[in-house]
Scaffold this motif. Structure first.
Motif, PDB file in Angstrom:
ATOM      1  N   TYR A  84       0.865  -1.188   0.000  1.00 16.33           N
ATOM      2  CA  TYR A  84       0.000   0.000   0.000  1.00 16.33           C
ATOM      3  C   TYR A  84       0.894   1.227   0.000  1.00 16.33           C
ATOM      4  CZ  TYR A  84      -3.704   3.230   1.478  1.00 16.33           C
ATOM      5  OH  TYR A  84      -4.609   4.267   1.560  1.00 16.33           O
ATOM      6  N   CYS A  85       0.765   2.056  -1.026  1.00 15.24           N
ATOM      7  CA  CYS A  85       1.582   3.269  -1.101  1.00 15.24           C
ATOM      8  C   CYS A  85       0.852   4.311  -1.932  1.00 15.24           C
ATOM      9  CB  CYS A  85       2.948   2.967  -1.715  1.00 15.24           C
ATOM     10  SG  CYS A  85       4.042   4.417  -1.775  1.00 15.24           S
ATOM     11  N   LEU A 108      -6.169  -1.307   2.168  1.00 20.14           N
ATOM     12  CA  LEU A 108      -5.302  -1.189   3.333  1.00 20.14           C
ATOM     13  C   LEU A 108      -5.504  -2.334   4.316  1.00 20.14           C
ATOM     14  CD1 LEU A 108      -3.218   0.537   4.841  1.00 20.14           C
ATOM     15  CD2 LEU A 108      -5.111   1.859   5.803  1.00 20.14           C
ATOM     16  N   SER A 109      -6.742  -2.841   4.397  1.00 22.39           N
ATOM     17  CA  SER A 109      -7.031  -3.906   5.365  1.00 22.39           C
ATOM     18  C   SER A 109      -6.404  -5.238   4.971  1.00 22.39           C
ATOM     19  CB  SER A 109      -8.543  -4.080   5.508  1.00 22.39           C
ATOM     20  OG  SER A 109      -9.110  -4.539   4.286  1.00 22.39           O
ATOM     21  N   ARG A 138      -4.891   9.654   7.359  1.00 31.37           N
ATOM     22  CA  ARG A 138      -4.609   9.361   8.771  1.00 31.37           C
ATOM     23  C   ARG A 138      -4.680   7.878   9.111  1.00 31.37           C
ATOM     24  NH1 ARG A 138      -9.841  12.440  11.087  1.00 31.37           N
ATOM     25  NH2 ARG A 138      -9.153  13.919   9.518  1.00 31.37           N
ATOM     26  N   THR A 139      -4.798   7.012   8.105  1.00 33.57           N
ATOM     27  CA  THR A 139      -5.081   5.608   8.392  1.00 33.57           C
ATOM     28  C   THR A 139      -3.914   4.650   8.186  1.00 33.57           C
ATOM     29  OG1 THR A 139      -5.944   5.360   6.150  1.00 33.57           O
ATOM     30  CG2 THR A 139      -7.539   5.835   7.889  1.00 33.57           C
ATOM     31  N   PRO A 145      -0.285  -3.725   8.883  1.00 34.19           N
ATOM     32  CA  PRO A 145       0.441  -4.589   9.818  1.00 34.19           C
ATOM     33  C   PRO A 145       1.902  -4.190   9.975  1.00 34.19           C
ATOM     34  CG  PRO A 145       0.046  -5.736   7.756  1.00 34.19           C
ATOM     35  CD  PRO A 145      -0.740  -4.478   7.694  1.00 34.19           C
ATOM     36  N   VAL A 146       2.463  -3.590   8.912  1.00 36.43           N
ATOM     37  CA  VAL A 146       3.841  -3.103   8.942  1.00 36.43           C
ATOM     38  C   VAL A 146       3.856  -1.711   8.322  1.00 36.43           C
ATOM     39  CG1 VAL A 146       6.227  -3.490   8.229  1.00 36.43           C
ATOM     40  CG2 VAL A 146       4.739  -5.446   8.711  1.00 36.43           C
ATOM     41  N   HIS A 147       4.529  -0.781   8.965  1.00 30.87           N
ATOM     42  CA  HIS A 147       4.617   0.597   8.483  1.00 30.87           C
ATOM     43  C   HIS A 147       6.069   0.923   8.160  1.00 30.87           C
ATOM     44  CE1 HIS A 147       4.370   5.176   9.470  1.00 30.87           C
ATOM     45  NE2 HIS A 147       4.352   4.957   8.166  1.00 30.87           N
ATOM     46  N   VAL A 148       6.320   1.335   6.916  1.00 33.55           N
ATOM     47  CA  VAL A 148       7.648   1.794   6.514  1.00 33.55           C
ATOM     48  C   VAL A 148       7.539   3.278   6.193  1.00 33.55           C
ATOM     49  CG1 VAL A 148       9.553   1.573   4.895  1.00 33.55           C
ATOM     50  CG2 VAL A 148       8.273  -0.467   5.586  1.00 33.55           C
ATOM     51  N   CYS A 149       8.192   4.101   6.984  1.00 36.50           N
ATOM     52  CA  CYS A 149       8.178   5.549   6.761  1.00 36.50           C
ATOM     53  C   CYS A 149       9.461   5.968   6.052  1.00 36.50           C
ATOM     54  CB  CYS A 149       8.048   6.285   8.087  1.00 36.50           C
ATOM     55  SG  CYS A 149       8.165   8.089   7.921  1.00 36.50           S
TER      56      CYS A 149
END
Length: 216
Positions: A84-85, A108-109, A138-139, A145-149
């Motif tokens: 998701y990007c 996203l889910s 904001r979601t 499950p994993v966030h890459v900033c």
């Protein structure tokens, strides 16, 4: 009747207290100097130390080419197939530099990982500052499950007050409706004080800091 009398007694005490004000302790504390003195260390070193201390995973990328290499290696190593990007510049960069076979999803889910940008990165606390004005809203940093900033060194600040000033300047005073502060993966110790990671949000959080200029 008894409750009415008790209420009157309480209100009477409040009125009496308001007529006898006391001095505010440490009234000049907020206006004299910085609460957290700035260390001599480079901000990138500080944020890497704090971010990993909070169970986040951090990587420094000296160039955008290195960012693509590290992101590609991470995707292959972890076997992420649904990405998701909503960051169009990031997607274009990945496509242009050899990661054109990635499968992007709008669900996203059901994604494996969410790649996002940020508004700022706070070195002192290892905090990612996000807002509702970013492409992912904001979601993404909450439900994936994993966030890459992916953050830029020009977005690096020492303290939260600096980050807020940066956001205010970027939006010329019209601050986004929601600002959120993500400090490491979600965690709780509610049950018998045993630390559990990834209960109320991402179980893993990565920060890829990309060199793009002098840090703030």
């Amino acid at each position: 009747m008894e409750s009415t009398k008790s209420k009157q007694v309480i209100l009477s005490r409040i009125r009496k207290a308001l007529h006898q004000p006391v001095d505010i302790p440490f009234s000049r504390q907020e206006t004299e100097g910085e609460i957290f003195p700035r260390p001599a260390d480079d901000l990138a070193v500080i944020v890497a130390t704090e971010f990993t201390r909070l169970l986040g995973k951090f990587a420094y990328c000296p160039s955008r080419e290195d960012l693509v290499q590290q992101a590609g290696a991470l995707i292959r190593e972890r076997g992420w197939s649904k990405i998701y990007c909503k960051e169009s510049p990031l997607v274009r960069l990945f496509d242009r530099m050899g990661l054109s076979d990635l499968h992007y999803t709008d669900d996203l889910s059901d994604c494996d990982v969410a790649f996002t940008g940020c508004e700022a990165l706070v070195a002192r606390t290892g905090t990612i500052v996000l807002s509702a004005a970013l492409p992912h809203g904001r979601t993404a940093s909450v439900y994936a499950p994993v966030h890459v900033c992916v953050s830029l060194t020009s977005q690096l600040t020492y303290d939260i007050s600096d980050a807020l000033a940066m956001v205010k300047k970027r939006y010329q005073g019209d601050v986004p409706s929601v600002l959120s502060f993500a400090t490491g993966p979600s965690r709780t110790a509610d049950i018998e004080k045993t630390l559990v990671v990834g209960v109320h949000g991402p179980r893993e959080v990565y920060c890829l800091l990309v060199e793009d200029g002098p840090p703030h």
